[in-house]
Design a protein around this motif. Structure first.
Motif, mmCIF file in Angstrom:
data_model
loop_
_atom_site.group_PDB
_atom_site.id
_atom_site.type_symbol
_atom_site.label_atom_id
_atom_site.label_comp_id
_atom_site.label_asym_id
_atom_site.label_seq_id
_atom_site.Cartn_x
_atom_site.Cartn_y
_atom_site.Cartn_z
ATOM 1 N N ASP A 83 11.521 -3.175 6.400
ATOM 2 C CA ASP A 83 11.310 -4.432 5.701
ATOM 3 C C ASP A 83 10.024 -5.051 6.240
ATOM 4 O OD1 ASP A 83 13.587 -4.305 4.138
ATOM 5 O OD2 ASP A 83 14.839 -5.186 5.694
ATOM 6 N N CYS A 84 8.962 -4.918 5.476
ATOM 7 C CA CYS A 84 7.651 -5.398 5.908
ATOM 8 C C CYS A 84 7.325 -6.721 5.223
ATOM 9 C CB CYS A 84 6.564 -4.398 5.537
ATOM 10 S SG CYS A 84 6.719 -2.816 6.331
ATOM 11 N N ASP A 85 6.598 -7.572 5.939
ATOM 12 C CA ASP A 85 6.029 -8.751 5.302
ATOM 13 C C ASP A 85 4.880 -8.305 4.408
ATOM 14 O OD1 ASP A 85 7.772 -10.481 6.538
ATOM 15 O OD2 ASP A 85 6.424 -10.891 8.227
ATOM 16 N N GLU A 86 4.334 -9.261 3.659
ATOM 17 C CA GLU A 86 3.292 -8.910 2.705
ATOM 18 C C GLU A 86 2.032 -8.381 3.397
ATOM 19 O OE1 GLU A 86 1.771 -12.062 0.104
ATOM 20 O OE2 GLU A 86 2.816 -10.981 -1.464
ATOM 21 N N HIS A 87 1.724 -8.901 4.582
ATOM 22 C CA HIS A 87 0.502 -8.511 5.286
ATOM 23 C C HIS A 87 0.734 -7.394 6.297
ATOM 24 C CE1 HIS A 87 2.472 -11.498 7.804
ATOM 25 N NE2 HIS A 87 1.882 -10.927 8.830
ATOM 26 N N GLU A 88 1.932 -6.837 6.355
ATOM 27 C CA GLU A 88 2.249 -5.762 7.283
ATOM 28 C C GLU A 88 2.424 -4.447 6.527
ATOM 29 O OE1 GLU A 88 4.720 -8.057 10.769
ATOM 30 O OE2 GLU A 88 5.819 -7.229 9.079
ATOM 31 N N ALA A 115 -2.632 -1.109 -13.694
ATOM 32 C CA ALA A 115 -1.476 -2.002 -13.854
ATOM 33 C C ALA A 115 -1.431 -3.092 -12.796
ATOM 34 C CB ALA A 115 -0.166 -1.206 -13.856
ATOM 35 N N GLY A 116 -2.583 -3.572 -12.351
ATOM 36 C CA GLY A 116 -2.607 -4.715 -11.436
ATOM 37 C C GLY A 116 -2.184 -4.404 -10.016
ATOM 38 N N MET A 117 -2.237 -3.146 -9.628
ATOM 39 C CA MET A 117 -1.839 -2.759 -8.268
ATOM 40 C C MET A 117 -3.082 -2.487 -7.425
ATOM 41 S SD MET A 117 1.398 -2.955 -8.255
ATOM 42 C CE MET A 117 1.835 -2.173 -6.726
ATOM 43 N N VAL A 119 0.289 -2.880 -3.087
ATOM 44 C CA VAL A 119 0.536 -4.312 -3.241
ATOM 45 C C VAL A 119 0.024 -4.747 -4.606
ATOM 46 C CG1 VAL A 119 0.434 -4.823 -0.770
ATOM 47 C CG2 VAL A 119 -1.654 -4.898 -2.118
ATOM 48 N N SER A 120 0.426 -5.930 -5.017
ATOM 49 C CA SER A 120 -0.068 -6.498 -6.258
ATOM 50 C C SER A 120 -1.499 -6.988 -6.051
ATOM 51 C CB SER A 120 0.824 -7.663 -6.689
ATOM 52 O OG SER A 120 0.275 -8.302 -7.817
ATOM 53 N N TRP A 121 -2.361 -6.752 -7.042
ATOM 54 C CA TRP A 121 -3.759 -7.147 -6.898
ATOM 55 C C TRP A 121 -3.908 -8.660 -6.770
ATOM 56 C CZ3 TRP A 121 -7.769 -4.687 -5.335
ATOM 57 C CH2 TRP A 121 -9.039 -5.230 -5.513
ATOM 58 N N ARG A 122 -3.016 -9.423 -7.368
ATOM 59 C CA ARG A 122 -3.138 -10.878 -7.271
ATOM 60 C C ARG A 122 -2.778 -11.407 -5.884
ATOM 61 N NH1 ARG A 122 2.225 -11.359 -10.464
ATOM 62 N NH2 ARG A 122 1.090 -10.248 -12.019
ATOM 63 N N ASN A 123 -2.114 -10.594 -5.055
ATOM 64 C CA ASN A 123 -1.769 -11.012 -3.690
ATOM 65 C C ASN A 123 -2.787 -10.562 -2.659
ATOM 66 O OD1 ASN A 123 0.564 -12.041 -4.789
ATOM 67 N ND2 ASN A 123 1.783 -10.250 -4.264
ATOM 68 N N VAL A 124 -3.824 -9.852 -3.061
ATOM 69 C CA VAL A 124 -4.792 -9.311 -2.116
ATOM 70 C C VAL A 124 -5.494 -10.423 -1.345
ATOM 71 C CG1 VAL A 124 -6.994 -8.082 -1.994
ATOM 72 C CG2 VAL A 124 -5.124 -7.139 -3.303
ATOM 73 N N GLU A 139 -4.252 -13.904 5.419
ATOM 74 C CA GLU A 139 -3.189 -13.831 6.421
ATOM 75 C C GLU A 139 -3.593 -12.934 7.591
ATOM 76 O OE1 GLU A 139 0.352 -14.786 8.126
ATOM 77 O OE2 GLU A 139 -0.245 -15.533 6.172
ATOM 78 N N LEU A 140 -4.395 -11.922 7.310
ATOM 79 C CA LEU A 140 -4.887 -11.038 8.361
ATOM 80 C C LEU A 140 -6.083 -11.638 9.092
ATOM 81 C CD1 LEU A 140 -4.659 -7.606 6.518
ATOM 82 C CD2 LEU A 140 -3.231 -8.404 8.400
ATOM 83 N N LYS A 141 -6.432 -12.870 8.783
ATOM 84 C CA LYS A 141 -7.541 -13.605 9.411
ATOM 85 C C LYS A 141 -8.901 -13.035 9.027
ATOM 86 C CE LYS A 141 -4.665 -16.038 12.064
ATOM 87 N NZ LYS A 141 -3.421 -15.926 11.363
ATOM 88 N N GLY A 142 -8.991 -12.526 7.814
ATOM 89 C CA GLY A 142 -10.274 -12.034 7.325
ATOM 90 C C GLY A 142 -11.042 -13.160 6.666
#
Length: 162
Positions: free
Chosen positions: A70-75, A99-101, A119-124, A130-133
């Motif tokens: 079970d990973c978080d979105e940034h893991e 398809a937006g991935m 991941v979904s492209w809209r969450n990139v 979140e990764l401090k980029g």
């Protein structure tokens, strides 16, 4: 290298013998007997052993669920560390897929093992922050039509950004 057995080859409403399952999935009959020993239910204890197709599908589903993290979105899942880990910020790369991935690639901070995740492209953008980029100011407003998407801002950070 291990091979994942496809539950799609199994019919839900059919009973299988050990030999039928081994021929259908391309595994050795001893492998099927090992599955029975660790918990695959059989119809009855008489020979030949009969296994219900629905029970076999459920068994595969539980086996698959047991190895997933079970990973978080940034893991991403690191299979060497055996837990969800953050990738090192220098190694993170997003590749646009249909398809937006997006295919997220990176290297584990702890062990240096390669990791992948879709991941979904809209969450990139949220994942990147979140990764401090840092996002380059000029690149986040460019819209490219009819071209492959650039991997910026993920390839590097501009020096004039604060």
């Amino acid at each position: 290298m291990t091979r994942r057995n496809s539950a799609n080859r199994i019919k839900r409403n059919r009973n299988y013998t050990v030999i039928d399952i081994s021929e259908t999935l391309g595994v050795h009959p001893k492998t099927v007997r090992n599955w029975i020993r660790v918990g695959l239910p059989v119809v009855d204890k008489k020979r030949p052993l009969l296994i219900n197709g629905a029970d076999l599908k459920v068994h595969f589903k539980h086996k698959r669920k047991a190895i997933m993290f079970d990973c978080d979105e940034h893991e991403m899942c690191c299979f060497r560390c055996k837990q969800p880990m953050k990738p090192s910020i220098e190694s993170v790369l997003f590749i646009a897929k249909p398809a937006g991935m997006a295919h997220m690639k990176g290297v584990c901070e702890e062990c240096g093992c390669r990791m992948n995740k879709y991941v979904s492209w809209r969450n990139v953008n949220d994942i990147w922050l979140e990764l401090k980029g840092k996002l380059p100011i000029a690149e986040k407003h460019i819209i490219l039509r009819g071209q492959n998407l650039l991997n910026c801002p993920f390839g590097g950070v501009f020096s004039d950004e604060k």
